[in-house]
Enzyme design. Structure first.
Site, short mmCIF file in Angstrom:
data_model
loop_
_atom_site.label_atom_id
_atom_site.label_comp_id
_atom_site.label_asym_id
_atom_site.label_seq_id
_atom_site.Cartn_x
_atom_site.Cartn_y
_atom_site.Cartn_z
N GLY A 122 0.79 -1.16 -0.05
CA GLY A 122 0.04 0.13 0.17
C GLY A 122 0.81 1.33 0.15
N ILE A 163 2.49 2.91 2.42
CA ILE A 163 3.65 2.62 3.26
C ILE A 163 4.77 1.60 2.54
CG2 ILE A 163 4.65 1.90 5.51
CD1 ILE A 163 2.25 3.04 6.80
N HIS A 180 7.24 1.37 19.36
CA HIS A 180 6.03 1.99 18.57
C HIS A 180 6.12 3.23 18.36
CE1 HIS A 180 1.65 0.92 17.44
NE2 HIS A 180 2.31 1.81 16.38
N GLU A 199 1.09 -5.24 23.14
CA GLU A 199 1.27 -4.01 23.47
C GLU A 199 0.53 -3.40 24.64
OE1 GLU A 199 1.93 -0.90 20.48
OE2 GLU A 199 3.07 -2.09 19.11
N GLY A 245 7.24 4.45 14.94
CA GLY A 245 7.63 4.47 13.74
C GLY A 245 7.02 5.76 12.90
N ARG A 270 1.53 -4.17 12.69
CA ARG A 270 0.96 -4.34 13.65
C ARG A 270 1.60 -5.68 14.30
NH1 ARG A 270 -0.63 0.37 13.76
NH2 ARG A 270 -2.79 1.01 13.87
#
Length: 334
Positions: free
Chosen positions: A162, A164, A296, A275, A298, A246
């Site tokens: 997609g 990203i 987390h 998480e 990013g 994820r």
């Protein structure tokens, strides 16, 4: 002349000051100044009173919560790209529109993905710790010390091409990597030509042939443990896996076993299956230099967060003006 009443907007976490200020100017906004994660009872109270809910990825907006929403709640304007924490179908049944913040995170997340692609094979965190953990004990350069693996000329397999994933591919190509990808459908011929990308309709076949795997797909029921024990077994013993998507896309227990047994060389993880809890076994592997772990972060840039906030504001204003918000999420498209 009467002044139209401002919509009551409930924001679950602290946002950049510029966004919070604009929210207060435009809406009757309730802020979270101490950034404490809202409890489920607090979320229940919010959906019973607010016109608009602005949650983040740390908030669970499930069917049970949505069912308790008052008739005035018509919009869930999520401060996030992914909406796996929101039951979009339940919201639709209740007549509640859901929006997200696509594109705002793309470049930042792709940057961090590339950082992990470099950090794991080149042992960056191990090297940094040599200087900080044992100050003064470094003996100097040696031809055979701290040898990592070259990424130039290697093959990267991107799971999820997609926005990203495509941004990661562009960066990886610039570093001399050969681009391979698996997706629900092929990207356009123009994009394939630009990236000189090879499409694999079989994820299993791609995994066996690449040196680095980058997980960039969304979390859905179909992608839960997509990288299962069986699929991790298909990877080469010299290969690495990076995940900035994820945590539940990878079977974490199986990943730990694969790294411990030497069936894959290592991993770079910015997300985790449970998480904010991180498996102690992963922490041990990080101490041993087998994995690089990040909390987390990013998409964590000030510019990105402001862009996300701007999108949330636009979605709310557009909706409240009686128009379809630009970033509406439909159940069939998640």
């Amino acid at each position: 002349m009467t002044t139209r009443k401002k919509p009551k907007v409930y924001i679950t976490r602290k946002l950049p000051e510029a966004i919070e200020t604009r929210m207060r100017e435009l809406f009757d906004a309730e802020l979270n100044l101490d950034d404490r994660a809202r409890t489920q009872p607090e979320l229940v109270a919010a959906v019973k009173s607010a016109d608009v809910l602005v949650p983040t990825v740390t908030d669970r907006i499930d069917a049970a919560l949505i069912e308790q929403a008052g008739p005035q709640l018509k919009l869930i304007a999520s401060f996030s790209n992914g909406v796996d924490n929101i039951d979009v179908e339940a919201a639709a049944r209740k007549g509640i529109t859901v929006t997200n913040t696509p594109n705002a995170l793309t470049e930042d997340t792709a940057d961090m993905t590339m950082a992990l692609i470099l950090a794991v094979p080149r042992r960056l965190t191990e090297g940094a710790r040599v200087l900080t953990d044992n100050h003064g004990e470094w003996a100097g350069w040696s031809p055979t010390w701290m040898l990592g693996r070259r990424i130039f000329g290697k093959r990267i397999g991107i799971i999820g091409m997609g926005r990203i994933g495509t941004a990661v591919a562009r960066r990886a190509k610039a570093f001399g990597l050969s681009i391979h990808y698996h997706n629900r459908k092929r990207v356009s011929p123009q994009t394939e030509e630009e990236l000189n990308a090879t499409y694999w309709d079989s994820l299993d076949q791609m995994l066996a042939r690449v040196d680095i795997v980058s997980v960039n797909c969304p979390s859905t029921p179909a992608t839960f443990h997509l990288m299962s024990a069986r699929r991790l077994e298909l990877m080469q013993p010299t290969s690495f896996i990076v995940n900035t998507a994820r945590g539940d896309v990878i079977d974490e227990d199986a990943l730990i076993k694969s790294i411990r047994s030497g069936k894959i060389a290592g991993a770079g993880l910015d997300v985790f299956e449970n998480e904010p809890s991180v498996n102690p076994k992963l922490l041990k592997l990080a101490e041993q230099g087998k994995v690089v772990l990040l909390p987390h972060m990013g998409s964590a840039t000030l510019e990105g967060r402001i862009d996300m906030g701007d999108k949330v504001i636009i979605n709310i204003r557009t909706f409240c003006d009686g128009h379809r918000p630009p970033d509406r999420v439909l159940p069939a498209r998640i």
